[in-house]
Motif scaffolding. Structure first.
Motif, PDB file in Angstrom:
ATOM      1  N   GLU A 152       0.820  -1.216   0.000  1.00 20.82           N
ATOM      2  CA  GLU A 152       0.000   0.000   0.000  1.00 20.82           C
ATOM      3  C   GLU A 152       0.852   1.264   0.000  1.00 20.82           C
ATOM      4  OE1 GLU A 152      -3.353   0.233  -0.441  1.00 20.82           O
ATOM      5  OE2 GLU A 152      -3.237  -1.924  -0.769  1.00 20.82           O
ATOM      6  N   VAL A 153       1.903   1.279   0.788  1.00 22.74           N
ATOM      7  CA  VAL A 153       2.789   2.454   0.827  1.00 22.74           C
ATOM      8  C   VAL A 153       3.505   2.598  -0.520  1.00 22.74           C
ATOM      9  CG1 VAL A 153       4.840   3.460   1.914  1.00 22.74           C
ATOM     10  CG2 VAL A 153       3.044   2.457   3.337  1.00 22.74           C
ATOM     11  N   LYS A 154       3.899   1.481  -1.109  1.00 24.39           N
ATOM     12  CA  LYS A 154       4.538   1.491  -2.430  1.00 24.39           C
ATOM     13  C   LYS A 154       3.623   2.123  -3.479  1.00 24.39           C
ATOM     14  CE  LYS A 154       6.950  -1.644  -5.566  1.00 24.39           C
ATOM     15  NZ  LYS A 154       7.339  -3.045  -5.783  1.00 24.39           N
ATOM     16  N   GLU A 155       2.309   1.865  -3.361  1.00 24.88           N
ATOM     17  CA  GLU A 155       1.329   2.431  -4.289  1.00 24.88           C
ATOM     18  C   GLU A 155       1.046   3.912  -4.012  1.00 24.88           C
ATOM     19  OE1 GLU A 155      -0.285   1.036  -6.975  1.00 24.88           O
ATOM     20  OE2 GLU A 155       1.163  -0.590  -6.708  1.00 24.88           O
ATOM     21  N   GLY A 156       1.588   4.427  -2.921  1.00 18.19           N
ATOM     22  CA  GLY A 156       1.368   5.829  -2.581  1.00 18.19           C
ATOM     23  C   GLY A 156       0.232   6.044  -1.604  1.00 18.19           C
ATOM     24  N   ASN A 157      -0.312   4.962  -1.057  1.00 17.16           N
ATOM     25  CA  ASN A 157      -1.403   5.067  -0.099  1.00 17.16           C
ATOM     26  C   ASN A 157      -0.869   5.279   1.308  1.00 17.16           C
ATOM     27  OD1 ASN A 157      -3.350   4.593  -2.111  1.00 17.16           O
ATOM     28  ND2 ASN A 157      -3.003   2.403  -1.950  1.00 17.16           N
ATOM     29  N   LYS A 158      -1.673   5.925   2.123  1.00 16.62           N
ATOM     30  CA  LYS A 158      -1.339   6.185   3.515  1.00 16.62           C
ATOM     31  C   LYS A 158      -2.111   5.190   4.374  1.00 16.62           C
ATOM     32  CE  LYS A 158      -1.514  10.113   6.708  1.00 16.62           C
ATOM     33  NZ  LYS A 158      -1.866  11.541   6.788  1.00 16.62           N
ATOM     34  N   ILE A 159      -1.427   4.551   5.309  1.00 16.34           N
ATOM     35  CA  ILE A 159      -2.075   3.599   6.202  1.00 16.34           C
ATOM     36  C   ILE A 159      -2.055   4.169   7.608  1.00 16.34           C
ATOM     37  CG2 ILE A 159      -1.990   1.299   7.214  1.00 16.34           C
ATOM     38  CD1 ILE A 159      -0.737   0.333   4.658  1.00 16.34           C
ATOM     39  N   ALA A 160      -3.226   4.432   8.167  1.00 18.46           N
ATOM     40  CA  ALA A 160      -3.349   4.965   9.520  1.00 18.46           C
ATOM     41  C   ALA A 160      -3.947   3.877  10.406  1.00 18.46           C
ATOM     42  CB  ALA A 160      -4.231   6.204   9.526  1.00 18.46           C
TER      43      ALA A 160
ATOM     44  N   ASN B 251      -5.188   3.333  13.985  1.00 15.69           N
ATOM     45  CA  ASN B 251      -5.589   4.090  15.167  1.00 15.69           C
ATOM     46  C   ASN B 251      -4.900   3.548  16.421  1.00 15.69           C
ATOM     47  OD1 ASN B 251      -6.958   6.030  16.600  1.00 15.69           O
ATOM     48  ND2 ASN B 251      -8.829   4.826  16.767  1.00 15.69           N
ATOM     49  N   GLY B 252      -4.284   4.434  17.195  1.00 16.64           N
ATOM     50  CA  GLY B 252      -3.612   4.045  18.423  1.00 16.64           C
ATOM     51  C   GLY B 252      -2.206   3.527  18.212  1.00 16.64           C
ATOM     52  N   PHE B 253      -1.759   3.443  16.965  1.00 16.73           N
ATOM     53  CA  PHE B 253      -0.425   2.925  16.668  1.00 16.73           C
ATOM     54  C   PHE B 253       0.403   3.934  15.898  1.00 16.73           C
ATOM     55  CE2 PHE B 253       2.584   0.237  14.236  1.00 16.73           C
ATOM     56  CZ  PHE B 253       3.263  -0.310  15.303  1.00 16.73           C
ATOM     57  N   GLY B 254      -0.033   4.260  14.683  1.00 14.37           N
ATOM     58  CA  GLY B 254       0.715   5.224  13.885  1.00 14.37           C
ATOM     59  C   GLY B 254       0.300   5.216  12.432  1.00 14.37           C
ATOM     60  N   THR B 255       1.053   5.978  11.635  1.00 14.39           N
ATOM     61  CA  THR B 255       0.737   6.154  10.226  1.00 14.39           C
ATOM     62  C   THR B 255       1.955   5.832   9.367  1.00 14.39           C
ATOM     63  OG1 THR B 255      -0.784   7.927  10.816  1.00 14.39           O
ATOM     64  CG2 THR B 255      -0.114   7.809   8.518  1.00 14.39           C
ATOM     65  N   PHE B 256       1.736   4.991   8.361  1.00 19.34           N
ATOM     66  CA  PHE B 256       2.756   4.667   7.371  1.00 19.34           C
ATOM     67  C   PHE B 256       2.409   5.435   6.100  1.00 19.34           C
ATOM     68  CE2 PHE B 256       2.368   0.975  10.090  1.00 19.34           C
ATOM     69  CZ  PHE B 256       3.675   0.559  10.292  1.00 19.34           C
ATOM     70  N   GLU B 257       3.410   6.030   5.477  1.00 13.82           N
ATOM     71  CA  GLU B 257       3.172   6.697   4.201  1.00 13.82           C
ATOM     72  C   GLU B 257       4.460   6.836   3.422  1.00 13.82           C
ATOM     73  OE1 GLU B 257       1.892  10.849   4.481  1.00 13.82           O
ATOM     74  OE2 GLU B 257       2.597  10.834   6.538  1.00 13.82           O
ATOM     75  N   ARG B 258       4.315   7.232   2.174  1.00 12.98           N
ATOM     76  CA  ARG B 258       5.460   7.468   1.307  1.00 12.98           C
ATOM     77  C   ARG B 258       5.644   8.971   1.161  1.00 12.98           C
ATOM     78  NH1 ARG B 258       5.069   5.253  -4.689  1.00 12.98           N
ATOM     79  NH2 ARG B 258       3.970   7.201  -4.998  1.00 12.98           N
TER      80      ARG B 258
ATOM     81  N   PRO C 247      10.060   5.818   2.629  1.00  9.97           N
ATOM     82  CA  PRO C 247       8.968   5.472   3.538  1.00  9.97           C
ATOM     83  C   PRO C 247       9.047   6.296   4.809  1.00  9.97           C
ATOM     84  CG  PRO C 247      10.684   3.810   3.636  1.00  9.97           C
ATOM     85  CD  PRO C 247      11.096   4.802   2.588  1.00  9.97           C
ATOM     86  N   LYS C 248       7.886   6.613   5.381  1.00  9.32           N
ATOM     87  CA  LYS C 248       7.829   7.359   6.640  1.00  9.32           C
ATOM     88  C   LYS C 248       6.867   6.668   7.586  1.00  9.32           C
ATOM     89  CE  LYS C 248       7.193  11.754   6.692  1.00  9.32           C
ATOM     90  NZ  LYS C 248       6.749  13.134   6.434  1.00  9.32           N
ATOM     91  N   PHE C 249       7.171   6.754   8.865  1.00 13.30           N
ATOM     92  CA  PHE C 249       6.265   6.252   9.887  1.00 13.30           C
ATOM     93  C   PHE C 249       6.191   7.288  10.993  1.00 13.30           C
ATOM     94  CE2 PHE C 249       5.390   4.105  13.927  1.00 13.30           C
ATOM     95  CZ  PHE C 249       4.161   3.555  13.614  1.00 13.30           C
ATOM     96  N   LYS C 250       4.979   7.618  11.405  1.00 14.13           N
ATOM     97  CA  LYS C 250       4.773   8.572  12.491  1.00 14.13           C
ATOM     98  C   LYS C 250       3.969   7.872  13.582  1.00 14.13           C
ATOM     99  CE  LYS C 250       2.933  13.036  13.732  1.00 14.13           C
ATOM    100  NZ  LYS C 250       2.070  14.134  13.398  1.00 14.13           N
ATOM    101  N   PHE C 251       4.530   7.829  14.794  1.00 19.18           N
ATOM    102  CA  PHE C 251       3.837   7.219  15.916  1.00 19.18           C
ATOM    103  C   PHE C 251       2.624   8.054  16.294  1.00 19.18           C
ATOM    104  CE2 PHE C 251       8.286   5.958  16.474  1.00 19.18           C
ATOM    105  CZ  PHE C 251       8.143   4.586  16.554  1.00 19.18           C
ATOM    106  N   SER C 252       1.546   7.394  16.705  1.00 15.81           N
ATOM    107  CA  SER C 252       0.378   8.115  17.202  1.00 15.81           C
ATOM    108  C   SER C 252       0.682   8.608  18.617  1.00 15.81           C
ATOM    109  CB  SER C 252      -0.853   7.205  17.238  1.00 15.81           C
ATOM    110  OG  SER C 252      -0.748   6.266  18.278  1.00 15.81           O
ATOM    111  N   ASN C 253      -0.055   9.612  19.052  1.00 16.22           N
ATOM    112  CA  ASN C 253       0.109  10.127  20.419  1.00 16.22           C
ATOM    113  C   ASN C 253      -0.214   9.050  21.447  1.00 16.22           C
ATOM    114  OD1 ASN C 253       0.989  12.654  19.637  1.00 16.22           O
ATOM    115  ND2 ASN C 253      -1.069  13.484  19.541  1.00 16.22           N
ATOM    116  N   ALA C 254      -1.238   8.243  21.164  1.00 17.55           N
ATOM    117  CA  ALA C 254      -1.599   7.169  22.087  1.00 17.55           C
ATOM    118  C   ALA C 254      -0.456   6.181  22.251  1.00 17.55           C
ATOM    119  CB  ALA C 254      -2.863   6.445  21.585  1.00 17.55           C
ATOM    120  N   PHE C 255       0.225   5.865  21.165  1.00 16.93           N
ATOM    121  CA  PHE C 255       1.374   4.952  21.214  1.00 16.93           C
ATOM    122  C   PHE C 255       2.492   5.575  22.048  1.00 16.93           C
ATOM    123  CE2 PHE C 255       5.408   3.247  19.808  1.00 16.93           C
ATOM    124  CZ  PHE C 255       5.174   1.881  19.709  1.00 16.93           C
ATOM    125  N   LYS C 256       2.808   6.834  21.744  1.00 18.21           N
ATOM    126  CA  LYS C 256       3.872   7.520  22.501  1.00 18.21           C
ATOM    127  C   LYS C 256       3.547   7.572  23.987  1.00 18.21           C
ATOM    128  CE  LYS C 256       4.552  10.752  18.878  1.00 18.21           C
ATOM    129  NZ  LYS C 256       4.695  12.158  18.506  1.00 18.21           N
TER     130      LYS C 256
END
Length: 97
Positions: free
Chosen positions: A42-50, A52-59, A84-93
């Motif tokens: 999904e990230v390879k295709e340019g999609n963002k994966i969110a 909830n409570g964990f984080g977001t993967f994106e390109r 590739p980028k990954f951002k932790f959610s606030n809940a995870f942090k």
């Protein structure tokens, strides 16, 4: 004294998932592998994966740039590329800190 951390491998993760979900290691391996591969695809295709409570993967796109060799001063050209980028959610942090 420094904190020593244990490295959890993919194999260790599979064992933990199998135990927690009360499934076989083979089934857990399939689930973990498909989960990871789906994120990659999904990230390879340019999609963002969110998740909830964990984080977001994106390109993201890193622009082309010119750097200098510190020894010679010669310019080095780097082409732009997707990263590739990954951002932790606030809940995870909050749960980890």
């Amino acid at each position: 004294m420094a904190n020593e951390t244990k490295q959890l491998t993919k194999k260790d993760l599979i064992v933990k998932v199998a135990e927690k979900c009360e499934i076989t290691k083979s089934e857990a391996e399939s689930v973990v592998q498909e989960f990871l591969q789906t994120i990659i695809d999904e990230v390879k295709e340019g999609n963002k994966i969110a998740i909830n409570g964990f984080g977001t993967f994106e390109r993201s796109y890193k622009d082309a740039a010119v750097y200098r060799n510190p020894k010679t001063g010669e310019p080095i050209h780097k082409d732009g590329k997707n990263i590739p980028k990954f951002k932790f959610s606030n809940a995870f942090k909050d749960s980890v800190l």
